[in-house]
Enzyme design. Structure first.
Site, PDB file in Angstrom:
ATOM      1  N   ASN A   8       0.787  -1.074  -0.051  1.00 20.31           N
ATOM      2  CA  ASN A   8      -0.039  -0.016   0.118  1.00 20.31           C
ATOM      3  C   ASN A   8       0.859   1.357  -0.108  1.00 20.31           C
ATOM      4  OD1 ASN A   8      -2.156   1.653   2.465  1.00 20.31           O
ATOM      5  ND2 ASN A   8      -1.869   1.900   0.343  1.00 20.31           N
TER       6      ASN A   8
ATOM      7  N   TYR B  28     -10.553  11.743   5.275  1.00 21.10           N
ATOM      8  CA  TYR B  28     -11.296  10.940   4.057  1.00 21.10           C
ATOM      9  C   TYR B  28     -10.981   9.466   3.997  1.00 21.10           C
ATOM     10  CZ  TYR B  28     -13.418  10.113  -0.354  1.00 21.10           C
ATOM     11  OH  TYR B  28     -14.116   9.570  -1.493  1.00 21.10           O
TER      12      TYR B  28
END
Ligand code: SF4
Length: 484
Positions: free
Chosen positions: A120, A261
């Site tokens: 990631n 977010y």
């Protein structure tokens, strides 16, 4: 593969989620559940690699949602064993929406056995590394930056896989949170700045590594701790967890946008509830940018906690002025031109009875291109609102992210080309205000705000101050912000 969602092209897109489990029977089933909880981090594709002492390594990589692929008994039976890792992907490097060969985990066979890795983040010197590796004979199978790690490991002279991985990662710049596995070990690593998240959990006698705590919850694992920036943990099936810090220590720069977010609101980051941080952003926003209005509405779902905080602090009533269609999924329709023109209405609808005649504060998490914000504003006006005031729970997004988030080119970012007043005019709203960087830092738990000489987080997409020089992009002509 699923078509790109027709209405989500005006958000920054995180990136990837990684998950791994060791020491439980049928570990791949736990990984599938973990990936399902991390689906918000990448919806394009997913993959799982498992290892069984008798059957060796097995893998499955598929386009589409975890629930559509990794719930089939026949597929999961092909992934036996007590050790497995997985990855969900929204492509941030490599060809967008392309080939199954770009879907992780990647696998490499070394003299001392195989290893699989799920990454990631984004490697900011991947182009230079790939060029060098190809010149030296490496044959790449994918267009992904992450594959560089496997080739660097193959070239290392270290005698075991974790040490080869350390060697490889010392050459890598940028952001990486990695979950990897050998035949007997689960490995987790975070880059020296700790840009992307990674946590360690305990499940029964086994262990889990995950991008976020919400995925530990789904499998009933307990959060043990975060993997620290620059830390590598090597976990064996018998339960030992070894920790090393192979990189030069640096001051951490966790991605502050995870708070705003990317992460799920039910996750815990740095000991803080993401929900609570978002609610606090709303509180700060109300203090910094007060407005006279009758109703505070979130742009669902990500604006909701900030809207609750804004309403609480301002005393303006909170209401669900916009309702999201929960079942608007990719299976509904192909995004034909006609459907695209219906735009945001398919996903969001206005609660007219609540909105009519009111001065409405709309709270959203970010403004990227501004295309969706314009449509939402028009829907609110069409429903009879007297005024529309946008309040944004992040500072203006004026710079692209090179650390594992898909952002448009700088010229496409509204805040890169317009002042706040020009953006207000462009969106045709009565007022438009963003939270300040200091306000955002305070909401994230930094009582004195942002430390300008050494910011506590990565905030490059707002400030233009990149904690790791994006060397590939600079080589391609990207202009860094001029020193002030
Ligand atoms: S540039 Fe923005 S989105 Fe990217 S890691 Fe930094 S804060 Fe996060």
């Amino acid at each position: 593969m699923p078509p790109a969602h027709p209405f989500d092209d005006d958000k920054l897109k995180e990136e990837c989620g990684v998950f791994g489990v060791v020491g439980v029977a049928d570990a791949a089933n736990f990984v599938a559940l973990g990936l399902h909880a991390l689906q918000h981090r990448g919806q394009e594709a997913g993959g799982i690699v498992s290892h069984h002492p008798l059957e060796g390594f097995n893998s499955a990589r598929r386009f589409g949602y975890v629930r559509d692929n990794f719930t089939s008994q026949s597929l999961m039976e092909t992934l036996p064993g007590p050790l497995a890792i997985g990855h969900v992907r929204y492509s941030t490097a490599g060809s967008k929406g392309a080939a199954i060969r770009d879907v992780q985990p990647f696998f490499g066979e070394f003299a001392m056995g195989g290893a699989a890795i799920a990454h990631n983040g984004n490697i900011t010197n991947a182009i230079a590394l790939r060029r060098e590796l190809i010149e030296r004979g490496s044959i790449f199978q994918s267009s992904s930056d992450s594959e560089c790690i496997i080739h660097l490991m193959a070239r290392s002279l270290q005698r075991n896989i974790p040490e080869r991985m350390e060697d490889a990662l010392r050459r890598v710049e940028g952001a990486f949170s990695i979950v990897a596995m050998t035949r007997t070990k689960l490995i987790g690593v975070r880059d020296p700045l700790g840009v992307r998240p990674l946590v360690l959990g305990k499940i029964g006698d086994g262990w889990a590594l995950s991008s976020e705590t919400c995925a530990l919850d789904i499998i009933g694992a307990e959060l043990v701790r975060e993997i620290e920036p620059g830390e590598m943990v090597v976990i064996t099936a018998d339960g030992g967890v070894d920790s090393v810090f192979p990189f030069r220590r640096q001051s951490p720069k966790f991605c502050i946008f995870e708070h705003v977010y990317f992460s799920r609101p039910d996750s815990i980051i740095g000991g803080r509830s993401v929900y609570e941080t978002r609610r606090q952003i709303g509180v700060e926003l109300a203090r910094e940018t007060p407005v006279e209005a009758d109703l505070v509405c979130p742009v669902p779902d990500s604006g909701t906690p900030a809207a609750i905080g804004f309403a609480h602090e301002s005393g303006i009533p909170y209401g669900m002025g916009i309702i999201r269609n929960q079942y608007m999924g990719r299976t509904f329709i192909e995004p034909t031109e006609q459907i695209r023109n219906m735009g945001v209405r398919l996903k969001l609808n206005v609660n007219r009875a609540l909105i009519r005649g009111k001065r409405v504060v709309l709270v959203d998490d970010s403004v990227v291109r501004g295309t969706t914000s314009r449509k939402i504003k028009q829907m609110i006006i069409d429903a009879g609102a007297a005024e529309v005031h946008f309040r944004i729970a992040s500072p203006p997004t004026a710079w692209p992210c090179f650390y594992g988030v898909d952002t448009p080119q700088r010229e496409k970012l509204l805040a890169a080309t317009m002042s706040e007043e020009e953006m207000r005019e462009h969106l045709a709203v009565d007022s438009l205000k963003f939270i300040s960087l200091d306000g955002l830092y305070r909401a994230a738990g930094e009582a004195s705000g942002r430390n300008k000489s050494c910011p506590q987080y990565c905030d490059a997409c707002f400030s233009g101050e990149y904690p790791v020089a994006p060397s590939d992009m600079i080589e391609k002509g990207f202009q860094l912000k001029a020193a002030e």
